[in-house]
Write a protein that holds these residues in place. Sequence first.
Motif, short mmCIF file in Angstrom:
data_model
loop_
_atom_site.label_atom_id
_atom_site.label_comp_id
_atom_site.label_asym_id
_atom_site.label_seq_id
_atom_site.Cartn_x
_atom_site.Cartn_y
_atom_site.Cartn_z
N TYR A 93 0.85 -1.19 0.00
CA TYR A 93 0.00 0.00 0.00
C TYR A 93 0.89 1.25 0.00
O TYR A 93 1.82 1.35 0.81
CB TYR A 93 -0.92 0.00 1.22
N TYR A 94 0.56 2.17 -0.90
CA TYR A 94 1.31 3.39 -1.07
C TYR A 94 0.43 4.60 -0.79
O TYR A 94 -0.72 4.65 -1.24
CB TYR A 94 1.84 3.51 -2.49
N CYS A 95 0.99 5.59 -0.11
CA CYS A 95 0.31 6.87 0.00
C CYS A 95 0.92 7.83 -1.02
O CYS A 95 2.07 7.67 -1.42
CB CYS A 95 0.40 7.44 1.40
N ALA A 96 0.13 8.81 -1.42
CA ALA A 96 0.58 9.75 -2.44
C ALA A 96 -0.05 11.11 -2.20
O ALA A 96 -1.15 11.20 -1.63
CB ALA A 96 0.22 9.24 -3.83
N ALA A 97 0.64 12.14 -2.65
CA ALA A 97 0.20 13.53 -2.44
C ALA A 97 -0.05 14.21 -3.78
O ALA A 97 0.78 14.13 -4.69
CB ALA A 97 1.25 14.30 -1.65
N ASP A 98 -1.19 14.89 -3.88
CA ASP A 98 -1.63 15.53 -5.12
C ASP A 98 -1.77 17.03 -4.90
O ASP A 98 -2.73 17.48 -4.27
CB ASP A 98 -2.96 14.91 -5.54
N LEU A 99 -0.81 17.80 -5.43
CA LEU A 99 -0.85 19.25 -5.23
C LEU A 99 -2.05 19.88 -5.92
O LEU A 99 -2.58 20.89 -5.46
CB LEU A 99 0.45 19.89 -5.76
N GLY A 100 -2.49 19.27 -7.01
CA GLY A 100 -3.63 19.83 -7.71
C GLY A 100 -4.89 19.80 -6.88
O GLY A 100 -5.84 20.53 -7.15
N GLY A 101 -4.89 18.93 -5.86
CA GLY A 101 -6.01 18.92 -4.94
C GLY A 101 -7.26 18.24 -5.45
O GLY A 101 -8.31 18.30 -4.83
N TYR A 102 -7.13 17.56 -6.61
CA TYR A 102 -8.32 16.95 -7.19
C TYR A 102 -8.65 15.59 -6.58
O TYR A 102 -9.77 15.10 -6.72
CB TYR A 102 -8.15 16.81 -8.70
N GLY A 103 -7.65 14.95 -5.96
CA GLY A 103 -7.91 13.63 -5.42
C GLY A 103 -8.27 12.65 -6.51
O GLY A 103 -9.21 11.86 -6.37
N THR A 104 -7.51 12.69 -7.59
CA THR A 104 -7.81 11.83 -8.71
C THR A 104 -7.60 10.36 -8.41
O THR A 104 -6.82 9.99 -7.54
CB THR A 104 -6.92 12.23 -9.92
N THR A 105 -8.29 9.51 -9.15
CA THR A 105 -8.11 8.07 -9.02
C THR A 105 -6.96 7.58 -9.91
O THR A 105 -6.61 6.40 -9.86
CB THR A 105 -9.38 7.31 -9.40
N GLY A 109 -1.60 11.36 -11.56
CA GLY A 109 -1.95 12.69 -11.11
C GLY A 109 -1.33 13.10 -9.79
O GLY A 109 -1.59 14.20 -9.30
N TYR A 110 -0.51 12.25 -9.21
CA TYR A 110 0.08 12.52 -7.91
C TYR A 110 1.53 12.96 -8.04
O TYR A 110 2.26 12.48 -8.91
CB TYR A 110 -0.04 11.28 -7.01
N ASP A 111 1.93 13.86 -7.17
CA ASP A 111 3.26 14.48 -7.26
C ASP A 111 4.31 13.76 -6.43
O ASP A 111 5.49 13.74 -6.81
CB ASP A 111 3.16 15.93 -6.79
N TYR A 112 3.92 13.21 -5.32
CA TYR A 112 4.87 12.55 -4.42
C TYR A 112 4.29 11.23 -3.94
O TYR A 112 3.08 11.11 -3.72
CB TYR A 112 5.18 13.45 -3.22
N TRP A 113 5.22 10.28 -3.71
CA TRP A 113 4.83 8.93 -3.29
C TRP A 113 5.65 8.49 -2.09
O TRP A 113 6.84 8.81 -1.98
CB TRP A 113 5.07 7.94 -4.43
N GLY A 114 4.99 7.71 -1.23
CA GLY A 114 5.70 7.07 -0.13
C GLY A 114 6.33 5.77 -0.60
O GLY A 114 6.16 5.35 -1.75
N GLN A 115 7.01 5.11 0.32
CA GLN A 115 7.77 3.91 -0.03
C GLN A 115 6.93 2.64 0.00
O GLN A 115 7.38 1.62 -0.49
CB GLN A 115 8.97 3.75 0.91
N GLY A 116 5.76 2.70 0.55
CA GLY A 116 4.89 1.53 0.59
C GLY A 116 5.02 0.75 1.88
O GLY A 116 6.09 0.70 2.51
N THR A 117 3.92 0.12 2.25
CA THR A 117 3.90 -0.76 3.42
C THR A 117 3.12 -2.01 3.04
O THR A 117 2.06 -1.92 2.40
CB THR A 117 3.30 -0.04 4.65
N LEU A 118 3.64 -3.17 3.40
CA LEU A 118 3.07 -4.43 2.96
C LEU A 118 1.95 -4.88 3.90
O LEU A 118 2.13 -4.95 5.11
CB LEU A 118 4.15 -5.51 2.90
N VAL A 119 0.82 -5.21 3.30
CA VAL A 119 -0.32 -5.79 4.01
C VAL A 119 -0.54 -7.19 3.48
O VAL A 119 -0.71 -7.37 2.27
CB VAL A 119 -1.60 -4.93 3.82
#
Length: 123
Positions: A93-105, A109-119
């Motif tokens: 699972y990855y989190c991501a940040a979208d400066l455009g603020g649209y919350g796209t699917t 469309g995302y500018d930054y990504w985390g490293q991920g965490t395994l579930v």
Amino acid sequence: VQLQASGGGLVQAGGSLRLSCAASGLTFSSYAMGWFRQAPGKEREFVATISRSGGSTNGADSVKGRFTISRDNAKSTVYLQMNSLKPEDTAVYYCAADLGGYGTTWDGGYDYWGQGTLVTVSS
């Protein structure tokens, strides 16, 4: 900019986990945030997104009613509460940040990504 995801682990089917993603190096409240996941051998897919203020959320059909996205702008952290987990939820699972603020699917469309965490959900 750093997005640090945590909270993954091994859980039995029907169980719960809460993922966290702590952001630094950016003005957190200026970004919509999203969670994506990638299962082994599959493409990355959208899970959920939340608006800058937290007032609007959206989730994939596969997780609606089971997963809840939330955020705490004071702590620069976004969360994903996952309940009634199924083996098919197994993924990184990855989190991501979208400066455009649209919350796209769309993950592009995302500018930054985390490293991920395994579930991992066992049956």
